[in-house]
Design a protein around this motif. Structure first.
Motif, PDB file in Angstrom:
ATOM      1  N   VAL A 221      63.532   8.304  53.581  1.00  0.00           N
ATOM      2  CA  VAL A 221      63.806   7.191  53.013  1.00  0.00           C
ATOM      3  C   VAL A 221      64.733   7.346  51.687  1.00  0.00           C
ATOM      4  CG1 VAL A 221      62.643   5.248  51.421  1.00  0.00           C
ATOM      5  CG2 VAL A 221      61.533   6.211  53.297  1.00  0.00           C
ATOM      6  N   LEU A 222      64.681   8.534  51.148  1.00  0.00           N
ATOM      7  CA  LEU A 222      65.567   8.947  50.216  1.00  0.00           C
ATOM      8  C   LEU A 222      67.161   8.751  50.890  1.00  0.00           C
ATOM      9  CD1 LEU A 222      65.433   9.565  47.187  1.00  0.00           C
ATOM     10  CD2 LEU A 222      65.760  11.995  47.682  1.00  0.00           C
ATOM     11  N   ILE A 223      67.215   9.394  52.059  1.00  0.00           N
ATOM     12  CA  ILE A 223      68.384   9.443  52.702  1.00  0.00           C
ATOM     13  C   ILE A 223      68.995   8.103  53.100  1.00  0.00           C
ATOM     14  CG2 ILE A 223      69.707  10.157  54.775  1.00  0.00           C
ATOM     15  CD1 ILE A 223      69.407  12.449  52.591  1.00  0.00           C
ATOM     16  N   GLY A 224      67.930   7.355  53.417  1.00  0.00           N
ATOM     17  CA  GLY A 224      68.312   5.824  53.908  1.00  0.00           C
ATOM     18  C   GLY A 224      68.589   5.140  52.480  1.00  0.00           C
ATOM     19  N   GLY A 225      68.022   5.380  51.552  1.00  0.00           N
ATOM     20  CA  GLY A 225      68.509   4.613  50.390  1.00  0.00           C
ATOM     21  C   GLY A 225      70.028   4.958  49.887  1.00  0.00           C
ATOM     22  N   ASP A 226      70.513   5.653  50.561  1.00  0.00           N
ATOM     23  CA  ASP A 226      72.008   5.685  50.273  1.00  0.00           C
ATOM     24  C   ASP A 226      72.784   4.800  50.935  1.00  0.00           C
ATOM     25  OD1 ASP A 226      73.929   7.516  49.168  1.00  0.00           O
ATOM     26  OD2 ASP A 226      74.585   8.070  51.143  1.00  0.00           O
ATOM     27  N   ILE A 227      72.090   3.929  51.687  1.00  0.00           N
ATOM     28  CA  ILE A 227      72.426   2.588  52.057  1.00  0.00           C
ATOM     29  C   ILE A 227      73.140   1.589  50.899  1.00  0.00           C
ATOM     30  CG2 ILE A 227      72.117   0.369  53.152  1.00  0.00           C
ATOM     31  CD1 ILE A 227      70.084   1.801  54.904  1.00  0.00           C
ATOM     32  N   ALA A 228      72.287   1.704  49.717  1.00  0.00           N
ATOM     33  CA  ALA A 228      72.765   1.103  48.531  1.00  0.00           C
ATOM     34  C   ALA A 228      73.889   1.744  47.884  1.00  0.00           C
ATOM     35  CB  ALA A 228      71.385   0.933  47.591  1.00  0.00           C
ATOM     36  N   GLY A 229      74.018   2.930  48.300  1.00  0.00           N
ATOM     37  CA  GLY A 229      74.827   3.591  47.643  1.00  0.00           C
ATOM     38  C   GLY A 229      76.412   3.379  48.276  1.00  0.00           C
ATOM     39  N   ALA A 230      76.173   3.252  49.727  1.00  0.00           N
ATOM     40  CA  ALA A 230      77.295   2.638  50.479  1.00  0.00           C
ATOM     41  C   ALA A 230      77.983   1.486  50.053  1.00  0.00           C
ATOM     42  CB  ALA A 230      77.082   2.750  51.854  1.00  0.00           C
ATOM     43  N   TYR A 231      76.951   0.605  49.643  1.00  0.00           N
ATOM     44  CA  TYR A 231      77.467  -0.908  48.856  1.00  0.00           C
ATOM     45  C   TYR A 231      78.122  -0.548  47.752  1.00  0.00           C
ATOM     46  CZ  TYR A 231      77.146  -5.937  48.892  1.00  0.00           C
ATOM     47  OH  TYR A 231      77.392  -7.064  48.824  1.00  0.00           O
ATOM     48  N   VAL A 232      77.615   0.302  46.807  1.00  0.00           N
ATOM     49  CA  VAL A 232      78.286   0.611  45.671  1.00  0.00           C
ATOM     50  C   VAL A 232      79.763   1.154  45.817  1.00  0.00           C
ATOM     51  CG1 VAL A 232      78.164   2.129  43.475  1.00  0.00           C
ATOM     52  CG2 VAL A 232      76.332   1.179  44.432  1.00  0.00           C
ATOM     53  N   LEU A 233      79.826   2.053  46.619  1.00  0.00           N
ATOM     54  CA  LEU A 233      81.049   2.721  46.779  1.00  0.00           C
ATOM     55  C   LEU A 233      82.117   1.553  47.511  1.00  0.00           C
ATOM     56  CD1 LEU A 233      80.065   6.015  48.343  1.00  0.00           C
ATOM     57  CD2 LEU A 233      81.276   5.689  46.148  1.00  0.00           C
ATOM     58  N   THR A 234      81.594   0.731  48.446  1.00  0.00           N
ATOM     59  CA  THR A 234      82.624  -0.123  49.135  1.00  0.00           C
ATOM     60  C   THR A 234      83.083  -1.396  48.031  1.00  0.00           C
ATOM     61  OG1 THR A 234      81.277   0.168  51.141  1.00  0.00           O
ATOM     62  CG2 THR A 234      82.782  -1.727  50.759  1.00  0.00           C
ATOM     63  N   LEU A 369      74.278  -1.232  41.435  1.00  0.00           N
ATOM     64  CA  LEU A 369      74.024   0.112  40.378  1.00  0.00           C
ATOM     65  C   LEU A 369      72.687   0.135  39.886  1.00  0.00           C
ATOM     66  CD1 LEU A 369      77.797   0.562  38.786  1.00  0.00           C
ATOM     67  CD2 LEU A 369      76.360   2.109  40.374  1.00  0.00           C
ATOM     68  N   ILE A 370      72.276  -1.288  39.588  1.00  0.00           N
ATOM     69  CA  ILE A 370      71.178  -1.479  38.692  1.00  0.00           C
ATOM     70  C   ILE A 370      69.788  -1.096  39.721  1.00  0.00           C
ATOM     71  CG2 ILE A 370      69.524  -3.337  37.725  1.00  0.00           C
ATOM     72  CD1 ILE A 370      71.920  -4.612  36.798  1.00  0.00           C
ATOM     73  N   GLY A 371      70.062  -1.510  40.958  1.00  0.00           N
ATOM     74  CA  GLY A 371      68.918  -1.223  41.801  1.00  0.00           C
ATOM     75  C   GLY A 371      68.848   0.257  42.534  1.00  0.00           C
ATOM     76  N   PHE A 372      69.956   0.863  42.543  1.00  0.00           N
ATOM     77  CA  PHE A 372      70.076   2.289  42.913  1.00  0.00           C
ATOM     78  C   PHE A 372      68.957   3.058  42.631  1.00  0.00           C
ATOM     79  CE2 PHE A 372      72.031   6.453  43.747  1.00  0.00           C
ATOM     80  CZ  PHE A 372      72.324   6.318  45.188  1.00  0.00           C
ATOM     81  N   PRO A 373      68.837   3.154  41.124  1.00  0.00           N
ATOM     82  CA  PRO A 373      67.662   4.252  40.883  1.00  0.00           C
ATOM     83  C   PRO A 373      66.277   4.057  41.484  1.00  0.00           C
ATOM     84  CG  PRO A 373      69.093   3.825  39.009  1.00  0.00           C
ATOM     85  CD  PRO A 373      69.376   2.751  40.007  1.00  0.00           C
ATOM     86  N   LEU A 374      66.023   2.627  41.705  1.00  0.00           N
ATOM     87  CA  LEU A 374      64.740   2.110  42.447  1.00  0.00           C
ATOM     88  C   LEU A 374      64.787   2.910  43.729  1.00  0.00           C
ATOM     89  CD1 LEU A 374      64.635  -1.367  41.225  1.00  0.00           C
ATOM     90  CD2 LEU A 374      63.727   0.544  40.374  1.00  0.00           C
ATOM     91  N   ASN A 375      65.577   3.568  44.381  1.00  0.00           N
ATOM     92  CA  ASN A 375      65.435   4.181  45.717  1.00  0.00           C
ATOM     93  C   ASN A 375      64.324   5.493  45.534  1.00  0.00           C
ATOM     94  OD1 ASN A 375      66.910   2.272  47.244  1.00  0.00           O
ATOM     95  ND2 ASN A 375      68.793   3.281  46.288  1.00  0.00           N
ATOM     96  N   PHE A 376      64.474   5.919  44.407  1.00  0.00           N
ATOM     97  CA  PHE A 376      63.680   7.064  44.042  1.00  0.00           C
ATOM     98  C   PHE A 376      62.269   6.749  44.201  1.00  0.00           C
ATOM     99  CE2 PHE A 376      67.686   8.401  42.618  1.00  0.00           C
ATOM    100  CZ  PHE A 376      67.874   9.630  43.062  1.00  0.00           C
ATOM    101  N   LEU A 377      61.956   5.566  43.577  1.00  0.00           N
ATOM    102  CA  LEU A 377      60.656   4.860  43.525  1.00  0.00           C
ATOM    103  C   LEU A 377      60.011   4.524  44.892  1.00  0.00           C
ATOM    104  CD1 LEU A 377      58.152   3.927  42.075  1.00  0.00           C
ATOM    105  CD2 LEU A 377      59.526   1.468  41.785  1.00  0.00           C
ATOM    106  N   ILE A 378      60.838   3.953  45.674  1.00  0.00           N
ATOM    107  CA  ILE A 378      60.602   3.663  47.205  1.00  0.00           C
ATOM    108  C   ILE A 378      60.429   4.822  47.996  1.00  0.00           C
ATOM    109  CG2 ILE A 378      61.264   2.534  49.282  1.00  0.00           C
ATOM    110  CD1 ILE A 378      60.657   0.760  46.756  1.00  0.00           C
TER     111      ILE A 378
END
Length: 525
Positions: A221-234, A369-378
């Motif tokens: 799930v942590l690796i999958g949370g990088d999906i949000a990171g991809a949105y940030v980078l794009t 960016l606001i939601g990205f840290p929440l991936n750790f919670l998930i």
């Protein structure tokens, strides 16, 4: 494999030969529409096609059928400690997920510039030519077909080989950024979708079969949370690069990122569970040693239970997997409607509601960016309970979408409220995809695990095909309210069904999960 690497080099050279025409157009703002293809670009296209053919030929030797499983201890994989090989796997696959998701995500930021250059019909240009939505339609259709195709390839040629082939396609299709004609853009975008659709499911399949059970869920799930990171980078690349290098640069960055990926994956071993399942005992021994796992011969394979499972997509639609497949289909389809309906048209809708291009991109980036840290919670919640995380997160996204249904376009008048409300659909949908990808890679047996992951990944995009096709047919961009309600309905239905059929996978060995499922219902042959 030497033929594969020669083919990859040919593809890379072919892409480089496309770049001179792109740079020649810099004085025109990289406006290439209508330019004739020069000799270098034609030669480059030939090299790319020949290189892809060579790559496919070089990987054909990897084809294998599931027969008698090797008699080695599967439990050794789960008993091993997290080591350097595991860490390397996680880093490379995190990169793979980022690259994979950037491709379809970039469509949201490419469409406005693409429509302007080719004079296409859109919300901002209602009197243009062909509908601008055709580009995302062919791209997302490609990802759906690619997810299904690579799900099959992952089970036939192996997880690692399938990912290598997808990586080469990433490099080759970066020439989308240099295509001068509208029609060639559509063709190359479709091929790009084929490669992008295949990477994510195979990556999660490889992760699930390699990471020890006690760490598997939260790390996936942590690796999958990088999906949000991809949105940030794009969104960052769109804001910073496209004003200077045009929308085309969002495709061209596939060249360096794809190269980095295939060079790094060279050091990532094949899934040991896959090698055991297809009877490649010698290779499995070598991989187990790399993961510092104990190699223990056995009289009977721990994978023998799975030999009752048919190796086909049809097995996913039979008991005992039918109920789970239905839940994952509803969640995937609903999230597809959110990502490729609600999110895909956000930049266009925000511009339509008065936000300038850079401002719209910044709003989306800030929400990500606001939601990205929440991936750790998930990731933590999934580690505690995969079943309840899937149900709860899906319900949260559905409720948030209902907020846009109630407020409609009026929410654009309050920028802080807009940014706050966007956090859940942008972050939440990417987190649902991460949870869905991890869960789909855990609940299916080794023989059909890649197919199951591919089906789940394809369904997360199938909703996008539906809504984009509706846009093309109506030649109009749906509003915030319409895209929100379309996503909320299947998600709400999925939550209800999941209460009845979703199973818990927390810290359970994959073989134990499969054994529990097979004990509940007989399999059709």
């Amino acid at each position: 494999m030497a033929v594969f690497w020669i083919g990859a080099a040919m593809v890379t050279v072919g892409v480089v030969l496309h770049l001179p025409m792109y740079f020649d157009a810099r004085d025109m703002g990289y406006h290439m529409a209508g330019m004739p293809m020069d000799a270098g670009m034609i030669a480059g296209m030939v090299l790319i096609l020949a290189g892809l053919a060579a790559c496919c030929y070089g990987l054909l030797s990897r084809f294998a059928d599931f027969g008698s499983a090797a008699h080695l201890k599967v439990r050794a994989i789960d008993d091993a400690r997290i080591g350097q090989t595991h860490i390397g796997l996680l880093v490379v696959l995190a990169l793979a997920v980022t690259i994979d998701v950037q491709k379809p995500t970039a469509l949201a930021f490419v469409v406005p510039g693409f429509a302007r250059e080719y004079g296409l019909r859109s919300a901002l240009n209602p009197h243009g030519g062909a509908p601008a939505a055709l580009l995302p339609l062919v791209g997302i259709t490609g990802t759906v077909l690619g997810s299904l195709a690579w799900g099959w390839l992952g089970d036939r040629m192996g997880r690692r080989a399938a990912m290598l082939l997808a990586g080469v396609i990433f490099i080759g299709t970066s020439v989308c950024g240099t295509m001068p004609s509208y029609e060639l853009n559509l063709v190359m975008c479709f091929v790009m979708g084929l490669g992008a659709g295949g990477m994510l499911p195979v990556a999660f399949t490889l992760l699930s079969e390699t990471i020890p059970a006690r760490h598997r869920g939260w790390l996936m799930v942590l690796i999958g949370g990088d999906i949000a990171g991809a949105y940030v980078l794009t969104s960052w690349a769109s804001e910073t690069l496209t004003p200077t290098y045009s929308w085309r640069v969002l495709w061209l960055i596939g060249l360096p990122t794809g190269l980095v990926f295939i060079l790094l994956i060279r050091w990532i071993p094949e899934s040991p569970r896959y090698l055991l399942a297809v009877g490649k005992e010698d290779e499995a021994r070598q991989v187990l040693r790399r993961y510092k796992a104990e190699v223990v011969p056995m009289d009977r394979s721990e994978l023998e239970t799975e030999e009752r499972v048919g190796s086909s997509y049809g097995q996913l639609l039979r008991p005992p997997f039918l109920g789970l497949t239905a839940v994952l289909a509803l969640v995937g389809g609903g999230i597809g409607l959110v990502v490729y309906g609600f999110q895909l048209w956000l930049p266009t809708n925000l511009r339509h509601l008065g936000y300038e291009g850079v401002t719209a991109d910044r709003v989306l980036r800030d929400s990500s960016l606001i939601g990205f840290p929440l991936n750790f919670l998930i990731a933590y919640l999934y580690h505690r309970s995969s079943r309840w995380t899937l149900i709860g997160l899906t319900a949260l996204v559905a409720v948030a979408l209902l907020g846009f249904v109630v407020l409609g376009d009026s929410v654009a008048g309050d920028r802080p409220l807009l940014s706050a409300l966007l956090v859940i659909p942008i972050w939440g949908s990417s987190s649902v995809v991460a949870v869905l990808s991890a869960y789909g890679a855990e609940v299916y047996p080794t023989r059909i695990r890649s197919r199951g992951s591919g089906l789940v990944a394809g369904l997360t995009k199938a909703g996008g095909v539906l809504i984009i096709a509706l846009v093309v047919a109506a030649v109009a961009v749906p509003s915030l309210r319409v895209t929100a309600v379309l996503g909320a309905l299947p998600l709400a239905l999925a939550v209800g069904l999941a209460f009845a059929v979703a199973i818990e996978t927390r810290s359970r060995r994959l073989e134990d999960i499969t054994a529990g499922e097979l004990s509940q219902a007989p399999l059709a042959s």
